[in-house]
Scaffold this motif. Structure first.
Motif, mmCIF file in Angstrom:
data_model
loop_
_atom_site.group_PDB
_atom_site.id
_atom_site.type_symbol
_atom_site.label_atom_id
_atom_site.label_comp_id
_atom_site.label_asym_id
_atom_site.label_seq_id
_atom_site.Cartn_x
_atom_site.Cartn_y
_atom_site.Cartn_z
ATOM 1 N N HIS A 92 -7.142 -59.554 45.812
ATOM 2 C CA HIS A 92 -7.631 -58.282 46.347
ATOM 3 C C HIS A 92 -8.974 -57.897 45.724
ATOM 4 C CE1 HIS A 92 -7.414 -54.439 48.344
ATOM 5 N NE2 HIS A 92 -7.794 -53.885 47.211
ATOM 6 N N LEU A 93 -9.151 -58.189 44.449
ATOM 7 C CA LEU A 93 -10.394 -57.859 43.762
ATOM 8 C C LEU A 93 -11.450 -58.952 43.915
ATOM 9 C CD1 LEU A 93 -8.914 -56.309 40.501
ATOM 10 C CD2 LEU A 93 -9.853 -55.096 42.488
ATOM 11 N N ASP A 94 -11.120 -60.000 44.683
ATOM 12 C CA ASP A 94 -12.031 -61.120 44.925
ATOM 13 C C ASP A 94 -12.560 -61.687 43.606
ATOM 14 O OD1 ASP A 94 -13.410 -62.976 46.492
ATOM 15 O OD2 ASP A 94 -15.209 -61.712 46.575
ATOM 16 N N ALA A 95 -11.631 -61.951 42.695
ATOM 17 C CA ALA A 95 -11.990 -62.451 41.369
ATOM 18 C C ALA A 95 -11.581 -63.913 41.219
ATOM 19 C CB ALA A 95 -11.296 -61.622 40.297
ATOM 20 N N ARG A 96 -12.309 -64.636 40.401
ATOM 21 C CA ARG A 96 -11.939 -66.007 40.067
ATOM 22 C C ARG A 96 -10.781 -65.992 39.078
ATOM 23 N NH1 ARG A 96 -12.832 -68.675 35.879
ATOM 24 N NH2 ARG A 96 -14.505 -67.402 35.077
ATOM 25 N N LYS A 97 -10.830 -65.005 38.170
ATOM 26 C CA LYS A 97 -9.797 -64.881 37.146
ATOM 27 C C LYS A 97 -9.488 -63.401 36.943
ATOM 28 C CE LYS A 97 -8.862 -65.857 32.313
ATOM 29 N NZ LYS A 97 -9.429 -66.140 31.017
ATOM 30 N N ALA A 98 -8.215 -63.081 36.790
ATOM 31 C CA ALA A 98 -7.806 -61.706 36.488
ATOM 32 C C ALA A 98 -6.766 -61.754 35.380
ATOM 33 C CB ALA A 98 -7.232 -61.032 37.729
ATOM 34 N N SER A 99 -6.856 -60.799 34.481
ATOM 35 C CA SER A 99 -5.897 -60.725 33.377
ATOM 36 C C SER A 99 -5.792 -59.285 32.911
ATOM 37 C CB SER A 99 -6.348 -61.621 32.220
ATOM 38 O OG SER A 99 -7.629 -61.225 31.765
ATOM 39 N N PHE A 100 -4.766 -59.018 32.107
ATOM 40 C CA PHE A 100 -4.646 -57.696 31.514
ATOM 41 C C PHE A 100 -5.833 -57.492 30.590
ATOM 42 C CE2 PHE A 100 -0.175 -58.971 32.250
ATOM 43 C CZ PHE A 100 0.144 -58.000 33.180
ATOM 44 N N ALA A 101 -6.458 -56.334 30.664
ATOM 45 C CA ALA A 101 -7.584 -56.044 29.771
ATOM 46 C C ALA A 101 -7.063 -55.941 28.335
ATOM 47 C CB ALA A 101 -8.255 -54.737 30.182
ATOM 48 N N PRO A 102 -7.829 -56.450 27.352
ATOM 49 C CA PRO A 102 -7.408 -56.309 25.955
ATOM 50 C C PRO A 102 -7.243 -54.828 25.592
ATOM 51 C CG PRO A 102 -9.255 -57.836 26.149
ATOM 52 C CD PRO A 102 -9.076 -57.189 27.486
ATOM 53 N N MET A 103 -6.266 -54.545 24.728
ATOM 54 C CA MET A 103 -5.937 -53.170 24.368
ATOM 55 C C MET A 103 -7.159 -52.376 23.908
ATOM 56 S SD MET A 103 -3.210 -51.605 21.603
ATOM 57 C CE MET A 103 -3.807 -52.594 20.264
ATOM 58 N N ALA A 104 -7.923 -52.913 22.970
ATOM 59 C CA ALA A 104 -9.072 -52.169 22.431
ATOM 60 C C ALA A 104 -10.080 -51.854 23.531
ATOM 61 C CB ALA A 104 -9.732 -52.969 21.312
ATOM 62 N N GLN A 105 -10.284 -52.788 24.425
ATOM 63 C CA GLN A 105 -11.225 -52.589 25.523
ATOM 64 C C GLN A 105 -10.706 -51.524 26.495
ATOM 65 O OE1 GLN A 105 -11.834 -56.097 27.981
ATOM 66 N NE2 GLN A 105 -14.008 -55.953 27.490
ATOM 67 N N ALA A 106 -9.417 -51.570 26.832
ATOM 68 C CA ALA A 106 -8.824 -50.585 27.744
ATOM 69 C C ALA A 106 -8.937 -49.180 27.153
ATOM 70 C CB ALA A 106 -7.368 -50.939 28.022
ATOM 71 N N VAL A 107 -8.681 -49.042 25.877
ATOM 72 C CA VAL A 107 -8.761 -47.746 25.201
ATOM 73 C C VAL A 107 -10.201 -47.231 25.207
ATOM 74 C CG1 VAL A 107 -8.553 -46.640 22.928
ATOM 75 C CG2 VAL A 107 -6.697 -48.071 23.806
ATOM 76 N N GLU A 113 -5.405 -43.134 25.010
ATOM 77 C CA GLU A 113 -4.650 -43.878 24.007
ATOM 78 C C GLU A 113 -3.833 -44.985 24.668
ATOM 79 O OE1 GLU A 113 -2.184 -41.073 21.917
ATOM 80 O OE2 GLU A 113 -3.906 -39.928 21.201
ATOM 81 N N TYR A 114 -3.730 -46.130 23.972
ATOM 82 C CA TYR A 114 -2.897 -47.210 24.473
ATOM 83 C C TYR A 114 -1.453 -46.728 24.543
ATOM 84 C CZ TYR A 114 -1.131 -51.861 25.297
ATOM 85 O OH TYR A 114 -0.528 -52.952 25.873
ATOM 86 N N GLY A 115 -0.797 -47.014 25.642
ATOM 87 C CA GLY A 115 0.558 -46.535 25.850
ATOM 88 C C GLY A 115 0.585 -45.205 26.591
ATOM 89 N N GLY A 116 -0.598 -44.656 26.858
ATOM 90 C CA GLY A 116 -0.691 -43.400 27.597
ATOM 91 C C GLY A 116 -1.673 -43.468 28.743
ATOM 92 N N ILE A 117 -2.283 -44.643 28.954
ATOM 93 C CA ILE A 117 -3.306 -44.778 29.994
ATOM 94 C C ILE A 117 -2.702 -44.445 31.357
ATOM 95 C CG2 ILE A 117 -4.859 -46.398 31.160
ATOM 96 C CD1 ILE A 117 -5.294 -47.727 28.419
ATOM 97 N N THR A 118 -3.469 -43.699 32.123
ATOM 98 C CA THR A 118 -3.017 -43.182 33.410
ATOM 99 C C THR A 118 -4.147 -43.300 34.429
ATOM 100 O OG1 THR A 118 -1.943 -41.252 34.412
ATOM 101 C CG2 THR A 118 -3.705 -40.795 32.854
ATOM 102 N N PRO A 119 -3.849 -43.298 35.718
ATOM 103 C CA PRO A 119 -4.925 -43.415 36.704
ATOM 104 C C PRO A 119 -5.751 -42.134 36.850
ATOM 105 C CG PRO A 119 -2.840 -43.153 37.823
ATOM 106 C CD PRO A 119 -2.535 -43.320 36.356
ATOM 107 N N LEU A 120 -5.254 -41.016 36.358
ATOM 108 C CA LEU A 120 -6.002 -39.761 36.446
ATOM 109 C C LEU A 120 -7.089 -39.762 35.389
ATOM 110 C CD1 LEU A 120 -3.022 -37.240 36.757
ATOM 111 C CD2 LEU A 120 -4.190 -38.480 38.561
ATOM 112 N N GLY A 121 -8.340 -39.638 35.799
ATOM 113 C CA GLY A 121 -9.437 -39.575 34.846
ATOM 114 C C GLY A 121 -10.067 -40.901 34.484
ATOM 115 N N LEU A 122 -9.734 -41.956 35.214
ATOM 116 C CA LEU A 122 -10.367 -43.258 34.953
ATOM 117 C C LEU A 122 -11.820 -43.236 35.425
ATOM 118 C CD1 LEU A 122 -7.542 -45.728 36.017
ATOM 119 C CD2 LEU A 122 -8.327 -45.209 33.703
ATOM 120 N N PRO A 123 -12.632 -44.185 34.947
ATOM 121 C CA PRO A 123 -14.006 -44.263 35.441
ATOM 122 C C PRO A 123 -14.037 -44.291 36.977
ATOM 123 C CG PRO A 123 -13.711 -45.723 33.567
ATOM 124 C CD PRO A 123 -12.348 -45.194 33.923
ATOM 125 N N ALA A 124 -14.986 -43.570 37.560
ATOM 126 C CA ALA A 124 -15.048 -43.366 39.013
ATOM 127 C C ALA A 124 -15.200 -44.660 39.811
ATOM 128 C CB ALA A 124 -16.198 -42.416 39.342
#
Length: 171
Positions: A92-107, A113-124
């Motif tokens: 769907h994202l037309d990617a060659r590779k997809a993986s879970f983002a590393p925790m530090a990067q996601a935060v 906070e890791y363990g609290g990430i939500t779709p509300l307020g993500l980068p536009a």
């Protein structure tokens, strides 16, 4: 222990800053409850607070790579399901590779906070991929951007977020 739900607009102190900003634009229909931050992980939270896994939805941050470029997306699935990152999401994202983002990067990228990430307020510019089971749910419990609280929101609200797309994400 029971959860005490309050309109999220009245308790910004229980939300990460980007989530608090997003909640003000959504208005009514988003509730927040304070929890023990040590019980923020889905299984422990559900067991302690009497929420079933099929009433709880997880937000997974995915890093999609193609041609040296990395794009990020959030995937929302019920806690009883697993995101098909290498199949449905990657295609769907037309990617060659997809993986879970590393925790530090996601935060860092979300301001949550890791363990609290939500779709509300993500980068536009991030797509929010909402599994059909979540979109059809009358009320799901999700992260609030911090580990000390949870949000309750309808699947229709998640499906209606800017950048949201409803797909069958689970394998």
């Amino acid at each position: 222990m029971t959860l005490r739900w309050t309109p999220a607009t009245e308790r910004a102190d229980l939300l990460a800053d980007p989530v608090a900003r997003a909640v003000t634009t959504l208005g009514a229909g988003v509730e927040v409850a304070e929890i023990d931050p040590e019980l923020a992980d889905t299984a422990a939270f559900c067991e302690r607070y009497g929420v079933t896994l099929d009433e709880s939805a997880n937000c997974v941050v995915v890093a999609a790579k193609r041609g040296g470029e990395t794009r990020y997306a959030a995937c929302m699935v019920l806690a009883t399901m697993r995101v098909d990152v290498n199949g449905v999401v990657r295609r769907h994202l037309d990617a060659r590779k997809a993986s879970f983002a590393p925790m530090a990067q996601a935060v860092e990228l979300t301001g949550m906070e890791y363990g609290g990430i939500t779709p509300l307020g993500l980068p536009a510019d991030w797509p929010v991929l909402v599994d059909t089971h979540v979109a059809e749910h009358p009320r799901v419990v999700i992260g609030s951007g911090v580990r000390r609280s949870k949000l309750a929101v309808s699947g229709a609200t998640l499906a209606g977020l800017k950048g949201a797309e409803v797909l069958a994400l689970a394998n």
